[in-house]
Design an enzyme around this catalytic site. Structure first.
Site, PDB file in Angstrom:
ATOM      1  N   GLY A 269       1.296  -0.356  -0.077  1.00 51.18           N
ATOM      2  CA  GLY A 269       1.629  -1.478  -0.951  1.00 51.18           C
ATOM      3  C   GLY A 269       1.234  -1.268  -2.406  1.00 51.18           C
TER       4      GLY A 269
ATOM      5  N   ASP B 199      19.458   0.857  -2.205  1.00 51.51           N
ATOM      6  CA  ASP B 199      18.425  -0.156  -2.454  1.00 51.51           C
ATOM      7  C   ASP B 199      17.873  -0.047  -3.876  1.00 51.51           C
ATOM      8  OD1 ASP B 199      17.464   2.294  -1.071  1.00 51.51           O
ATOM      9  OD2 ASP B 199      15.509   1.529  -1.644  1.00 51.51           O
TER      10      ASP B 199
HETATM   11  P1  AMP Z   1      11.228   3.377  -3.761  1.00 50.89           P
HETATM   12  O1  AMP Z   1      11.232   4.823  -3.413  1.00 50.89           O
HETATM   13  O2  AMP Z   1      10.112   2.985  -4.702  1.00 50.89           O
HETATM   14  O3  AMP Z   1      12.552   2.884  -4.217  1.00 50.89           O
HETATM   15  O4  AMP Z   1      10.885   2.608  -2.400  1.00 50.89           O
HETATM   16  C1  AMP Z   1      11.690   2.639  -1.251  1.00 50.89           C
HETATM   17  C2  AMP Z   1      11.125   1.674  -0.233  1.00 50.89           C
HETATM   18  O5  AMP Z   1       9.797   2.070   0.139  1.00 50.89           O
HETATM   19  C3  AMP Z   1      11.006   0.239  -0.706  1.00 50.89           C
HETATM   20  O6  AMP Z   1      11.182  -0.597   0.399  1.00 50.89           O
HETATM   21  C4  AMP Z   1       9.587   0.188  -1.218  1.00 50.89           C
HETATM   22  O7  AMP Z   1       9.073  -1.125  -1.252  1.00 50.89           O
HETATM   23  C5  AMP Z   1       8.876   1.035  -0.180  1.00 50.89           C
HETATM   24  N1  AMP Z   1       7.651   1.659  -0.708  1.00 50.89           N
HETATM   25  C6  AMP Z   1       7.550   2.656  -1.616  1.00 50.89           C
HETATM   26  N2  AMP Z   1       6.273   2.967  -1.850  1.00 50.89           N
HETATM   27  C7  AMP Z   1       5.523   2.150  -1.072  1.00 50.89           C
HETATM   28  C8  AMP Z   1       4.129   1.977  -0.844  1.00 50.89           C
HETATM   29  N3  AMP Z   1       3.219   2.723  -1.477  1.00 50.89           N
HETATM   30  N4  AMP Z   1       3.752   1.020   0.026  1.00 50.89           N
HETATM   31  C9  AMP Z   1       4.643   0.267   0.680  1.00 50.89           C
HETATM   32  N5  AMP Z   1       5.971   0.384   0.527  1.00 50.89           N
HETATM   33  C10 AMP Z   1       6.409   1.315  -0.335  1.00 50.89           C
HETATM   34 MG    MG Z   2      13.332   1.210  -4.597  1.00 48.61          MG
END
Ligand code: AMP
Ligand code: MG
Length: 488
Positions: free
Chosen positions: A127, A253
């Site tokens: 998170g 996304d």
């Molecule tokens: P992102 O790569 O930042 O676009 O994230 C892709 C998905 O992974 C989204 O649902 C984010 O909320 C989740 N996510 C990325 N990093 C974390 C993290 N450190 N903790 C929890 N969820 C994460």
């Molecule tokens: Mg994202």
């Protein structure tokens, strides 16, 4: 009228949707939050007066220990296609929509806290976000904005003593993001694939009501919505290509329904131009390589079209709209590149002239930004040393310049005027990867001055900054080999 973060006027319209759209929850505070950077330009969107007490409140809000009274934090649920495969369960795993704020002009802005702690959508993550990724998003969103590329904005970055574990131990940090919307293509996909068609319709209505109210009573409003998304996406990607920007993780996304550059991760600007530039170290197949971005934009719009099918009696209209993407993209790209070259009155051979130049840049590994800036001072027939010094094989470029000379002479426009126009679209300063890296490394020692100084040139990238010329230089050897991955 100027206000303070505590007194922001939240309208929380997303939070009035049924609860299948989100989980309501509070941020988890960081230990000893410290303000790393704050953007006056972004603060202006919320009418915030950036005095000491405002900064103090922002630090606490971004640090998760203070929530403005009228805010209503929630984690949104969505899904999406990641690297081509459908992932049924994503959502805000480390971010919260604090709510939407109405400013003095009556505009509504989402305020999102990235790195706010675990949510029901965190899957295997903690998170949290780390300092380097928050600084990268902060710098890039403000840099793209000032280049005229639609993007989410960044209000501030905060770091803390909370340890976060990636390849090594890092500091838990957050970014307060401002955006017109946080609705992604993946929101629509989630309700389509879970067959919640009523919610899908509610989401489409919500999007139209809040962003395109003029269509609310139109019979073909869903088609109009899709048409706009396709147009905005094609335009955004044409701007990326013309500015040499690679996003790096174009999963559905990470695609905003309003065509804004969204969710900055392992992005990169071209230094030495390479069509096949892959900025994301984890992108082994090159799915999101620079040259692939326009096609991926089309593919992603196709995934959105699929999700909208249940809303229409005759879904063939969606295909027709989707089919307009390639032309929308190439018309916009051609017009942007023509401006970069200073061409007026489109001519049939312009595409070829542009393509052949890019081929030269690619083959000779010429610096994209420096080349176009030098071309903005070029006089036909007088290949300047600034231009020639950039290339290893002058002859092919000289041949190209002969064609260019003939073309710009047909502009029938004073030389000075063309130079002036070109300098307004060919930035002198872009967020080169090594510049971001230098600012990050300093910030990790507690020195945030480099972020501020770098921001000075990123905020007016077309102007000369005689004292800050070093930001306009090619990367040093170490700066060419930086690898950025999704781990953030
Ligand atoms: P992102 O790569 O930042 O676009 O994230 C892709 C998905 O992974 C989204 O649902 C984010 O909320 C989740 N996510 C990325 N990093 C974390 C993290 N450190 N903790 C929890 N969820 C994460
Ligand atoms: Mg994202």
């Amino acid at each position: 009228m100027k206000t303070s973060p505590d007194q922001l006027n939240f309208n929380n319209r997303f939070g009035r949707l049924p609860d299948v759209f989100y989980t309501r929850l509070q941020p988890i505070p960081l230990d000893h939050p410290k303000l790393v950077a704050v953007s006056q330009n972004a603060a202006d969107l919320l009418d915030l007066e950036l005095g000491d007490s405002c900064k103090q409140q922002l630090t606490q809000i971004a640090g998760g220990s203070r929530v403005p009274e009228s805010a209503d934090p929630l984690a949104m649920v969505y899904s999406g296609h990641q690297f081509g495969s459908y992932n049924p369960q994503l959502g805000d795993g480390r971010g919260l929509l604090l709510g939407e704020v109405t400013n003095d002009k009556g505009e509504s802005w989402d305020l999102h806290l990235k790195g706010a702690g675990m949510t029901p959508y965190s899957r295997f993550g903690d998170g949290r976000a780390v300092l380097r990724s928050c600084i990268r998003e902060y710098l890039a969103s403000e840099a793209l904005f000032h280049l005229g590329i639609p993007t989410t904005r960044a209000l501030c970055v905060v770091t803390s003593d909370t340890p976060v574990y990636r390849e090594t131990e890092e500091r838990g940090s957050t970014l307060l993001r401002i955006a017109k919307t946080h609705i992604r293509f993946g929101h629509f996909e989630y309700f389509y694939y879970t067959q919640q068609h009523d919610a899908l319709k509610t989401l489409a209505e919500f999007t139209i009501q809040n962003y395109f109210p003029q269509w609310l009573n139109k019979d073909d409003k869903y088609c109009l919505l899709f048409k706009t998304v396709v147009e905005k996406t094609a335009h955004m990607i044409a701007l990326w290509q013309a500015n040499g920007f690679a996003h790096g993780v174009m999963n559905t996304d990470n695609m905003s329904i309003l065509g804004e550059t969204f969710d900055y991760g392992p992005y990169g600007f071209q230094d030495d131009f390479n069509w096949h530039y892959i900025c994301n170290h984890s992108d082994h197949s090159g799915r999101y390589a620079f040259s692939q971005q326009p096609d991926i934009g089309y593919w992603n719009c196709g995934r959105l079209a699929q999700a909208l099918v249940p809303l229409l009696d005759d879904a063939s209209a969606l295909q027709k709209i989707l089919d307009s993407y390639p032309t929308l993209y190439s018309d916009k790209y051609l017009s942007l590149m023509s401006e970069k070259l200073g061409l007026r009155e489109e001519e049939p051979e312009d595409s070829e002239l542009i393509r052949d130049l890019l081929q030269q840049l690619h083959e000779q590994h010429l610096d994209y930004t420096l080349f176009f800036r030098a071309l903005s001072n070029y006089q036909p027939g007088q290949a300047s040393s600034a231009l020639m010094d950039l290339c290893s094989q002058p002859d092919p470029l000289k041949q190209w310049l002969q064609r260019y000379d003939e073309r710009v002479l047909r502009n029938s426009e004073p030389e000075q005027q063309r130079h002036q126009r070109m300098k307004q679209v060919n930035p002198k300063y872009v967020l080169r990867n090594y510049l971001a890296q230098t600012a990050i490394e300093k910030a990790e020692t507690g020195d945030y001055s480099e972020i501020k100084q770098l921001m000075t040139v990123l905020k007016s990238p077309y102007d000369e900054h005689p004292d800050l010329e070093h930001y306009a230089q090619k990367p040093p050897e170490w700066g060419k080999k930086l690898e950025v991955s999704c781990s953030s």
